[in-house]
Motif scaffolding. Structure first.
Motif, PDB file in Angstrom:
ATOM      1  N   ARG A 162     103.342 107.733  52.755  1.00  0.00           N
ATOM      2  CA  ARG A 162     103.182 106.433  52.100  1.00  0.00           C
ATOM      3  C   ARG A 162     103.134 105.337  53.150  1.00  0.00           C
ATOM      4  NH1 ARG A 162     104.857 105.634  46.696  1.00  0.00           N
ATOM      5  NH2 ARG A 162     103.819 103.656  47.107  1.00  0.00           N
ATOM      6  N   LEU A 163     102.479 104.236  52.813  1.00  0.00           N
ATOM      7  CA  LEU A 163     102.472 103.086  53.709  1.00  0.00           C
ATOM      8  C   LEU A 163     103.874 102.490  53.776  1.00  0.00           C
ATOM      9  CD1 LEU A 163      99.174 101.256  52.648  1.00  0.00           C
ATOM     10  CD2 LEU A 163      99.530 102.763  54.610  1.00  0.00           C
ATOM     11  N   GLU A 164     104.210 101.984  54.934  1.00  0.00           N
ATOM     12  CA  GLU A 164     105.483 101.296  55.118  1.00  0.00           C
ATOM     13  C   GLU A 164     105.441  99.969  54.358  1.00  0.00           C
ATOM     14  OE1 GLU A 164     108.152 102.421  56.803  1.00  0.00           O
ATOM     15  OE2 GLU A 164     107.076 104.304  57.164  1.00  0.00           O
ATOM     16  N   PRO A 165     106.596  99.418  53.977  1.00  0.00           N
ATOM     17  CA  PRO A 165     106.599  98.151  53.241  1.00  0.00           C
ATOM     18  C   PRO A 165     105.803  97.036  53.925  1.00  0.00           C
ATOM     19  CG  PRO A 165     108.762  99.139  53.146  1.00  0.00           C
ATOM     20  CD  PRO A 165     107.947  99.989  54.094  1.00  0.00           C
ATOM     21  N   ALA A 166     105.878  96.933  55.248  1.00  0.00           N
ATOM     22  CA  ALA A 166     105.120  95.889  55.957  1.00  0.00           C
ATOM     23  C   ALA A 166     103.618  96.141  55.842  1.00  0.00           C
ATOM     24  CB  ALA A 166     105.540  95.837  57.423  1.00  0.00           C
ATOM     25  N   GLU A 167     103.197  97.405  55.883  1.00  0.00           N
ATOM     26  CA  GLU A 167     101.778  97.740  55.732  1.00  0.00           C
ATOM     27  C   GLU A 167     101.304  97.422  54.315  1.00  0.00           C
ATOM     28  OE1 GLU A 167     100.957 101.541  58.524  1.00  0.00           O
ATOM     29  OE2 GLU A 167     102.487 101.823  56.972  1.00  0.00           O
ATOM     30  N   LEU A 168     102.127  97.729  53.316  1.00  0.00           N
ATOM     31  CA  LEU A 168     101.780  97.405  51.934  1.00  0.00           C
ATOM     32  C   LEU A 168     101.614  95.903  51.760  1.00  0.00           C
ATOM     33  CD1 LEU A 168     103.997  99.796  49.793  1.00  0.00           C
ATOM     34  CD2 LEU A 168     101.504  99.677  49.809  1.00  0.00           C
ATOM     35  N   GLU A 169     102.502  95.134  52.359  1.00  0.00           N
ATOM     36  CA  GLU A 169     102.417  93.681  52.255  1.00  0.00           C
ATOM     37  C   GLU A 169     101.156  93.170  52.934  1.00  0.00           C
ATOM     38  OE1 GLU A 169     103.232  90.192  50.684  1.00  0.00           O
ATOM     39  OE2 GLU A 169     104.364  92.017  50.278  1.00  0.00           O
ATOM     40  N   LEU A 170     100.790  93.741  54.071  1.00  0.00           N
ATOM     41  CA  LEU A 170      99.557  93.367  54.761  1.00  0.00           C
ATOM     42  C   LEU A 170      98.343  93.648  53.872  1.00  0.00           C
ATOM     43  CD1 LEU A 170      98.100  92.408  57.341  1.00  0.00           C
ATOM     44  CD2 LEU A 170      98.135  94.785  58.103  1.00  0.00           C
ATOM     45  N   TRP A 171      98.308  94.834  53.247  1.00  0.00           N
ATOM     46  CA  TRP A 171      97.202  95.159  52.337  1.00  0.00           C
ATOM     47  C   TRP A 171      97.203  94.234  51.129  1.00  0.00           C
ATOM     48  CZ3 TRP A 171      92.786  97.459  52.805  1.00  0.00           C
ATOM     49  CH2 TRP A 171      92.602  98.380  53.833  1.00  0.00           C
ATOM     50  N   ARG A 172      98.373  93.930  50.594  1.00  0.00           N
ATOM     51  CA  ARG A 172      98.467  93.018  49.439  1.00  0.00           C
ATOM     52  C   ARG A 172      97.866  91.660  49.813  1.00  0.00           C
ATOM     53  NH1 ARG A 172     103.338  94.047  48.509  1.00  0.00           N
ATOM     54  NH2 ARG A 172     103.067  95.530  46.835  1.00  0.00           N
ATOM     55  N   ASP A 173      98.215  91.156  51.000  1.00  0.00           N
ATOM     56  CA  ASP A 173      97.684  89.866  51.461  1.00  0.00           C
ATOM     57  C   ASP A 173      96.168  89.936  51.653  1.00  0.00           C
ATOM     58  OD1 ASP A 173     100.277  88.908  51.446  1.00  0.00           O
ATOM     59  OD2 ASP A 173     100.520  89.006  53.630  1.00  0.00           O
ATOM     60  N   ARG A 174      95.671  91.014  52.263  1.00  0.00           N
ATOM     61  CA  ARG A 174      94.228  91.177  52.471  1.00  0.00           C
ATOM     62  C   ARG A 174      93.482  91.202  51.144  1.00  0.00           C
ATOM     63  NH1 ARG A 174      94.197  96.197  56.711  1.00  0.00           N
ATOM     64  NH2 ARG A 174      94.688  95.022  58.590  1.00  0.00           N
ATOM     65  N   LEU A 175      94.004  91.970  50.202  1.00  0.00           N
ATOM     66  CA  LEU A 175      93.341  92.105  48.904  1.00  0.00           C
ATOM     67  C   LEU A 175      93.346  90.789  48.144  1.00  0.00           C
ATOM     68  CD1 LEU A 175      94.735  95.614  47.956  1.00  0.00           C
ATOM     69  CD2 LEU A 175      92.376  95.065  48.601  1.00  0.00           C
ATOM     70  N   THR A 176      94.447  90.051  48.243  1.00  0.00           N
ATOM     71  CA  THR A 176      94.513  88.735  47.594  1.00  0.00           C
ATOM     72  C   THR A 176      93.471  87.798  48.199  1.00  0.00           C
ATOM     73  OG1 THR A 176      96.848  89.002  47.060  1.00  0.00           O
ATOM     74  CG2 THR A 176      95.998  86.740  47.136  1.00  0.00           C
ATOM     75  N   ALA A 177      93.384  87.768  49.515  1.00  0.00           N
ATOM     76  CA  ALA A 177      92.396  86.905  50.184  1.00  0.00           C
ATOM     77  C   ALA A 177      90.977  87.311  49.806  1.00  0.00           C
ATOM     78  CB  ALA A 177      92.594  86.970  51.697  1.00  0.00           C
TER      79      ALA A 177
END
Length: 141
Positions: free
Chosen positions: A116-131
């Motif tokens: 699984r992605l680490e929490p920091a990686e998930l947050e990075l993807w969440r930010d990318r997808l939002t943008a």
């Protein structure tokens, strides 16, 4: 099925937020995991469990709040080709081992033990997808 990360010859993976069972068919003509307004002409899969894992994580991030990522070992039921969205546009030669087919994929079993992605990686993807959503950019074709 519990496996280590990486590609294994002749083994294919599909990542999604859908809950599936052995024998289920994953078919084209359904809504995309990534954009609900898009009906898919193909089913996408990979020979890398980590690629299936990333697809599953992104699908869950783009789904309902309670969506969970799932990776399935699948077998193609018909011909398939290199995914041109990856191989022609981003990574010539298909180092990601990404494929697509218009034929169904049969679920063999759910894969457990994928990284699984680490929490920091998930947050990075969440930010990318939002943008990407905010700028109406193509998330994944």
């Amino acid at each position: 099925m519990d496996i280590s990360d990486g590609a294994q010859a002749g083994r294919y993976y599909h990542g999604t937020r859908a809950v599936l069972a052995p024998g289920d068919l994953i078919t084209a003509g359904r809504r995309s995991n990534y954009r609900s307004d898009v009906i898919m002409n193909h089913v996408y899969f990979t020979a890398r469990v980590d690629g299936g894992g990333l697809a599953a994580e992104i699908a869950a991030l783009l789904g309902p709040d309670d969506a969970e990522p799932h990776v399935y070992l699948v077998e193609p039921t018909g011909p398939f080709e290199d995914d041109p969205n990856v191989t022609d546009k981003k990574f010539p030669g298909n180092p990601t081992l990404s494929y697509r087919t218009s034929a169904p994929l049969r679920v063999v079993e759910e894969v457990t033990g994928w990284a699984r992605l680490e929490p920091a990686e998930l947050e990075l993807w969440r930010d990318r997808l939002t943008a990407m959503r905010e700028s109406n950019a193509e998330i994944i074709n």
